[in-house]
Design a protein around this motif. Structure first.
Motif, PDB file in Angstrom:
ATOM      1  N   TYR A 190       2.294   4.103  -0.150  1.00 25.82           N
ATOM      2  CA  TYR A 190       3.546   3.377  -0.355  1.00 25.82           C
ATOM      3  C   TYR A 190       3.831   2.409   0.793  1.00 25.82           C
ATOM      4  O   TYR A 190       4.710   1.541   0.689  1.00 25.82           O
TER       5      TYR A 190
ATOM      6  N   THR B 180       3.768  -0.889  -2.752  1.00 28.45           N
ATOM      7  CA  THR B 180       3.079  -0.317  -3.902  1.00 28.45           C
ATOM      8  C   THR B 180       1.578  -0.554  -3.840  1.00 28.45           C
ATOM      9  O   THR B 180       1.114  -1.618  -3.410  1.00 28.45           O
TER      10      THR B 180
ATOM     11  N   LYS C 195      -0.072  -1.227  -6.278  1.00 34.87           N
ATOM     12  CA  LYS C 195      -0.397  -2.230  -7.290  1.00 34.87           C
ATOM     13  C   LYS C 195      -0.664  -3.612  -6.691  1.00 34.87           C
ATOM     14  O   LYS C 195      -1.223  -4.482  -7.363  1.00 34.87           O
TER      15      LYS C 195
ATOM     16  N   ASP D  55       6.191  -1.834 -10.853  1.00 42.25           N
ATOM     17  CA  ASP D  55       5.368  -1.989  -9.657  1.00 42.25           C
ATOM     18  C   ASP D  55       4.233  -2.994  -9.825  1.00 42.25           C
ATOM     19  O   ASP D  55       3.904  -3.722  -8.886  1.00 42.25           O
TER      20      ASP D  55
ATOM     21  N   LYS E  59      14.402  -3.314  -8.909  1.00 43.48           N
ATOM     22  CA  LYS E  59      13.082  -3.926  -9.068  1.00 43.48           C
ATOM     23  C   LYS E  59      13.205  -5.354  -9.599  1.00 43.48           C
ATOM     24  O   LYS E  59      12.448  -6.247  -9.191  1.00 43.48           O
TER      25      LYS E  59
ATOM     26  N   SER F 297       7.981   3.895 -13.854  1.00 48.65           N
ATOM     27  CA  SER F 297       6.681   3.740 -13.195  1.00 48.65           C
ATOM     28  C   SER F 297       5.547   4.452 -13.915  1.00 48.65           C
ATOM     29  O   SER F 297       4.389   4.039 -13.809  1.00 48.65           O
TER      30      SER F 297
ATOM     31  N   SER G 277       6.063   8.259  -7.959  1.00 50.59           N
ATOM     32  CA  SER G 277       5.177   8.444  -6.818  1.00 50.59           C
ATOM     33  C   SER G 277       5.241   9.861  -6.274  1.00 50.59           C
ATOM     34  O   SER G 277       4.276  10.363  -5.683  1.00 50.59           O
TER      35      SER G 277
ATOM     36  N   CYS H 284       2.191   6.650  -3.908  1.00 52.54           N
ATOM     37  CA  CYS H 284       1.702   5.279  -4.151  1.00 52.54           C
ATOM     38  C   CYS H 284       2.748   4.198  -4.258  1.00 52.54           C
ATOM     39  O   CYS H 284       2.407   3.022  -4.299  1.00 52.54           O
ATOM     40  N   GLY H 285       4.056   4.529  -4.318  1.00 50.38           N
ATOM     41  CA  GLY H 285       5.032   3.456  -4.482  1.00 50.38           C
ATOM     42  C   GLY H 285       6.388   3.792  -3.909  1.00 50.38           C
ATOM     43  O   GLY H 285       6.856   4.924  -4.000  1.00 50.38           O
TER      44      GLY H 285
ATOM     45  N   ASN I 287       9.254   1.426  -4.275  1.00 52.45           N
ATOM     46  CA  ASN I 287      10.272   0.486  -4.749  1.00 52.45           C
ATOM     47  C   ASN I 287      11.392   1.260  -5.446  1.00 52.45           C
ATOM     48  O   ASN I 287      11.435   1.394  -6.664  1.00 52.45           O
TER      49      ASN I 287
END
Length: 307
Positions: free
Chosen positions: A40, A46, A48, A75, A103, A227, A275, A300-301, A303
């Motif tokens: 993250y 992210t 991504k 993401d 977002k 997500s 995440s 992993c994220g 946001n």
């Protein structure tokens, strides 16, 4: 039959992204065999961003990239918008109405033209039409070779940071990240490391696909829908998961909420519900490591709002 994703793709992605993405760290918890991989902390908050940038760089090697188009619950749109800004080209992102306000605001601040539509399938359809012109590059959330390979390059950071590793827990959604991690571990010489997909009971794309023997449409709802709310597992995710023997572990929304809360309260890690799902598997007991098993949990994220 040619594989939809291979270690060659992962090695090419690593070369393209070298020096362009954050080398994300792994946190070892004292007295525990559970590790937290802090993806993250990637640019854009992210994983991504890796996939989107790899997609654009691969496309740019074939011809000018004049415009970027993406469809996503959040993401991937953020990653695509930031990658487009990095390369100095405009981006238009199609997002479903459930996309959290923060977002949408983030996307606008990144300079993207944000178009909200009814749902994720509608976003996919609109993006495909909008990208059908010379110089436009479509970034799919999970079912593109370059996207999955780019996201999977985090595996190189993980194995470089950890001497011994037995298992990696990964959130699923459409399965592109899952597939990328499996092939990334192989490309890094750690093909013996087990990968487990974790998803919520309300977004069970991998679980449903493994039961049916093919990707199938699933209803997607719940706390992590922005997500993890893919309508079905992607072809890349299914091919890799089924051939690699990846299993699905399900957690409840309540488990995801508790895991996210604990990560903030105990470690000051603030991430999205989706995440937090892999950590929820360990915390809730849905996944029980064997004695001495070294487990990396992929976060992993980030946001997400602070409240």
């Amino acid at each position: 039959m040619t594989a939809l994703l291979s270690t060659v793709d992962l090695l090419a992605a690593r070369e393209r992204l070298a020096g362009r993405v954050v080398v994300t760290p792994t946190l070892e918890i004292p007295g525990s065999d559970v590790l937290l991989h802090l993806e993250y902390l990637q640019l854009g908050g992210t994983v991504k961003y890796r996939g989107a940038l790899n997609m654009l760089l691969a496309a740019a090697a074939q011809g000018p990239v004049r415009r970027v188009v993406a469809a996503s619950g959040g993401d991937t749109a953020v990653g695509a918008a930031l990658a487009a800004r990095t390369l100095g080209v405009p981006a238009r992102v199609f997002v479903p109405s459930i996309t959290p306000t923060q977002k949408v605001i983030r996307l606008s601040k990144l300079g993207a033209d944000v178009v909200q539509v009814a749902d994720l399938p509608a976003a996919f359809d609109a993006a495909a039409v909008d990208a059908d012109e010379p110089g436009a590059v479509l970034v799919h959330p999970y079912d593109q070779r370059e996207v999955a390979a780019g996201n999977g390059t985090l595996a190189f950071d993980l194995v470089a940071a950890v001497d011994r590793l037995d298992t990696v827990l990964v959130a699923v959604a459409g399965g592109g990240l899952l597939a990328g991690v499996v092939l990334g571990l192989r490309a890094a010489g750690r093909d013996g490391v087990r990968v487990v997909g974790v998803e919520t009971e309300d977004c069970p794309t991998l679980d449903a696909a493994l039961r049916a023997g093919r990707p199938v449409d699933v209803p997607f709802n719940g706390i992590a829908v922005d997500s993890l709310g893919a309508p079905r597992l992607g072809d890349i995710g299914f091919e890799v998961a089924s051939t690699a023997g990846v299993e699905s572990v399900l957690v409840s929304d309540e488990d995801a909420i508790a895991a996210r809360d604990e990560l903030w309260a105990e470690r000051r890690i603030l991430i999205e519900y989706g995440s937090a799902v892999p950590y929820a598997a360990v915390m809730s007991g849905a996944y029980r490591p064997e004695p001495g098993e070294r487990v990396a949990v992929l976060l992993c994220g980030a946001n997400t709002p602070r409240d």
